[in-house]
Design an enzyme around this catalytic site. Structure first.
Site, mmCIF file in Angstrom:
data_model
loop_
_atom_site.group_PDB
_atom_site.id
_atom_site.type_symbol
_atom_site.label_atom_id
_atom_site.label_comp_id
_atom_site.label_asym_id
_atom_site.label_seq_id
_atom_site.Cartn_x
_atom_site.Cartn_y
_atom_site.Cartn_z
ATOM 1 C CG ASP A 12 98.971 12.999 -0.669
ATOM 2 O OD1 ASP A 12 99.401 12.351 -1.634
ATOM 3 O OD2 ASP A 12 99.533 13.024 0.436
ATOM 4 C CD GLU A 14 101.702 11.525 3.441
ATOM 5 O OE1 GLU A 14 102.435 10.501 3.482
ATOM 6 O OE2 GLU A 14 101.759 12.347 2.508
ATOM 7 C CG HIS A 151 107.059 12.382 1.903
ATOM 8 N ND1 HIS A 151 106.536 11.520 0.970
ATOM 9 C CD2 HIS A 151 108.363 12.544 1.571
ATOM 10 C CE1 HIS A 151 107.484 11.164 0.124
ATOM 11 N NE2 HIS A 151 108.601 11.775 0.451
ATOM 12 C CG ASP A 156 102.925 15.371 -0.522
ATOM 13 O OD1 ASP A 156 103.791 16.270 -0.534
ATOM 14 O OD2 ASP A 156 103.156 14.205 -0.160
#
Length: 577
Positions: A12, A14, A151, A156
């Protein structure tokens, strides 16, 4: 390669925004899963070379200050590539994370990823078509996954890893997919090919056979054992709904569908008959996946003991033909106690037992003014009037005296600033209104509840008749509108057959009969606005009662005559069909 031997790197990222080709990475994390377990983790904040927008900080908690002194992607991605190796790259909405990482690799002068790839979003769309959303947050809620920092990349990625394992288990169970090649191919299949094989077979076999009529259906396992019973207003629509969007069903339904191998059904003439049959069959067969209706509910009745010279009000569990009047049922024992107390506080019937009355002196209730004291005075006439007021109240008529009294107490409590007590009175008024609406729909003691209920369909093309005798449904009849002459003759015969004045009242109603009375009362209340009730008592000649029903069906007054032999033949034919 078998799926259990493969290694998945669930990743994942961000970023500073939602444009994967433009915005920069601020965090990357991954968990390595092998044989159903997390064996390694990778997590790193990334300096994007620009400020982190405030909206991203609010969403992720990552600020410019947090990434200011962190390495740039050029220093981090080689370590990530080493962590990834030749394993399977997994992400939720893989196309976004893959593009983010590959763009950062290109900016850093590194080669793009060439790993085999798996998208949990694509898997979820095929395995969970009934969910409104298959986003990460929705799946976290659906699978009841506990997550600390939504988040943030590592949390995540951990959640996505758990989702992956849940989806792989469903693939094995529902589709017998056990190899990596089958898994990677499955994520690109059309949605229609992802229904479990046994459910697809059942759905296909039922499609042409299910009737669009009321009835009861039986879910059966591989041994033919009934594991669930349900009722339906429309069998075709209700049963087929189980096999559409299977994974969007509640968890217990999904567990049931995993075991279902066949569905059978029995048609009923009306939805009410289906309700009664469902309740009876569940108690008889006790299917594993039925939770409700397995036991008889405690539904007491309010007894107005009119067999006594000076009747009293009590609540009882069963009905006996002892000359008393029974009203209800009411929701439970506590409710019944409360209702009896409300009646005794409002009306001046005696509350003492017969031995106390026979002693000829007042009891505590008389001293409190809650009783007209028949023990000391001849109040026969006044007492009879009070009994009639109680009878009206229990039939949903003349309720103002009770409701006004409760409202007065509520206002008095509010004036004294006793708001909690006032709230209790408010709730009492509301539940009493609901009960009295139910009683008004019946408008008779149980054993004297003899009526024909007339329900017309929304389009006015058909009429359903429900014959109620001694408080129980004894027959239904469905006819077109306007009814044919033959149907009118049959209706007349059915009424004259089931409402014979010489029929004896039942001596006793126990749990099974009381359950039927409860279901009928609930149904009458639910359909009170679209059902006409025509009551009958022995004071009304049966021929006049039958003619009253015929007039409503035919819209004409002419009498319908048919010889007795033909009537009996018609009736037997209808019973056989």
């Amino acid at each position: 390669m078998r799926i259990e031997d493969a290694t998945f790197v669930v990743t994942d990222t961000e970023t500073t925004g939602s444009a994967a080709g433009y915005d920069r990475m601020i965090e990357i994390a991954a968990v390595k899963i092998r044989s159903g377990k997390v064996v390694d983790r990778f997590s790193q904040l990334v300096n994007p070379g620009c400020a982190v927008p405030r909206r991203i900080t609010r969403l992720t908690g990552i600020s410019t200050a947090m990434v200011f002194d962190k390495p740039a992607s050029a220093a981090i991605l080689p370590r990530f590539q080493k962590f990834l190796g030749n394993d399977i790259l997994v992400a939720h909405n893989l196309s976004f994370d893959r593009r983010v990482i590959n763009n950062e690799l290109v900016r850093s002068g590194l080669a793009q990823m060439r790993n085999r790839q798996l998208c949990t979003l694509r898997l979820a769309r095929r395995l969970l078509p009934g969910l409104r959303s298959r986003g990460l947050s929705s799946l976290i809620d659906f699978f009841e996954i506990v997550i600390q920092n939504r988040h943030r990349a590592l949390d995540d990625a951990e959640a996505t890893g758990t989702i992956l394992l849940r989806l792989l288990a469903r693939l094995d169970l529902d589709h017998q997919i056990t190899t990596l090649e089958e898994l990677l191919h499955f994520q690109n299949q059309n949605y229609g090919h992802t229904i479990p094989a046994h459910l697809k077979r059942i759905r296909s076999s039922l499609a042409r056979r299910l009737p669009a009529r009321p009835g009861v259906y039986f879910m059966r396992d591989g041994d033919g054992k009934v594991i669930y019973i349900g009722k339906a207003k429309n069998l075709r629509s209700r049963v087929r709904s189980y096999f559409n969007a299977v994974q969007g069903q509640p968890q217990r339904v999904r567990q049931m569908l995993e075991k279902v191998r066949d569905v059978t059904w029995e048609e009923t003439g009306t939805e009410l008959e289906a309700l009664l049959a469902e309740s009876r069959l569940i108690k008889e067969l006790t299917p594993y996946f039925n939770r409700a209706l397995k036991r008889y509910a405690n539904r007491p009745f309010i007894k107005l003991d009119t067999a006594s010279k000076y009747p009293v009000v009590r609540h009882v569990k069963f009905i006996v033909d002892d000359g008393a009047e029974y009203y209800g049922p009411v929701p439970g024992a506590n409710y019944a106690e409360w209702l009896v107390d409300v009646i005794n506080q409002t009306f001046r019937l005696r509350e003492c037992d017969d031995p106390t009355l026979a002693m000829g002196r007042r009891c505590i209730y008389g001293s409190m003014g809650r009783c007209s004291m028949p023990c000391e005075h001849d109040v026969t006439s006044d007492y009879a009037e009070e009994v009639q007021r109680v009878r009206n109240f229990l039939q949903g008529r003349g309720t103002e005296i009770v409701l006004d009294s409760l409202e007065e107490e509520m206002r008095a409590c509010a004036d004294r600033m006793e708001y909690e007590e006032a709230g209790h009175y408010r709730d009492s008024i509301e539940r009493l209104r609901r009960l009295l609406e139910r009683q008004e729909a019946i408008a008779a003691p149980v054993l004297d509840h003899n009526a024909v209920l007339i329900m017309r369909d929304a389009r006015g093309h058909a009429v359903k008749l429900f014959l109620v005798r001694f408080g129980r449904l004894v027959r239904t009849f469905v006819t077109s509108t306007p009814a044919s002459a033959q149907d009118l003759k049959s209706v007349r015969f059915l009424i004259e057959h089931h409402f014979r004045p010489d029929q004896n009242r039942p001596e006793r109603y126990m749990r099974s009969e009381i359950d039927e009375i409860r279901i009928l009362a609930d149904w009458m209340y639910a359909h009170r606005h679209d059902t006409e009730t025509v009551n009958w008592s022995t004071e009304l000649p049966l021929g006049d009662f039958a003619q009253k029903i015929v007039k409503r069906l035919a819209g004409r007054v002419e009498a319908i005559k048919l010889d007795d032999d033909q009537l009996e033949l018609n009736y037997q034919n209808r019973l056989a069909s």
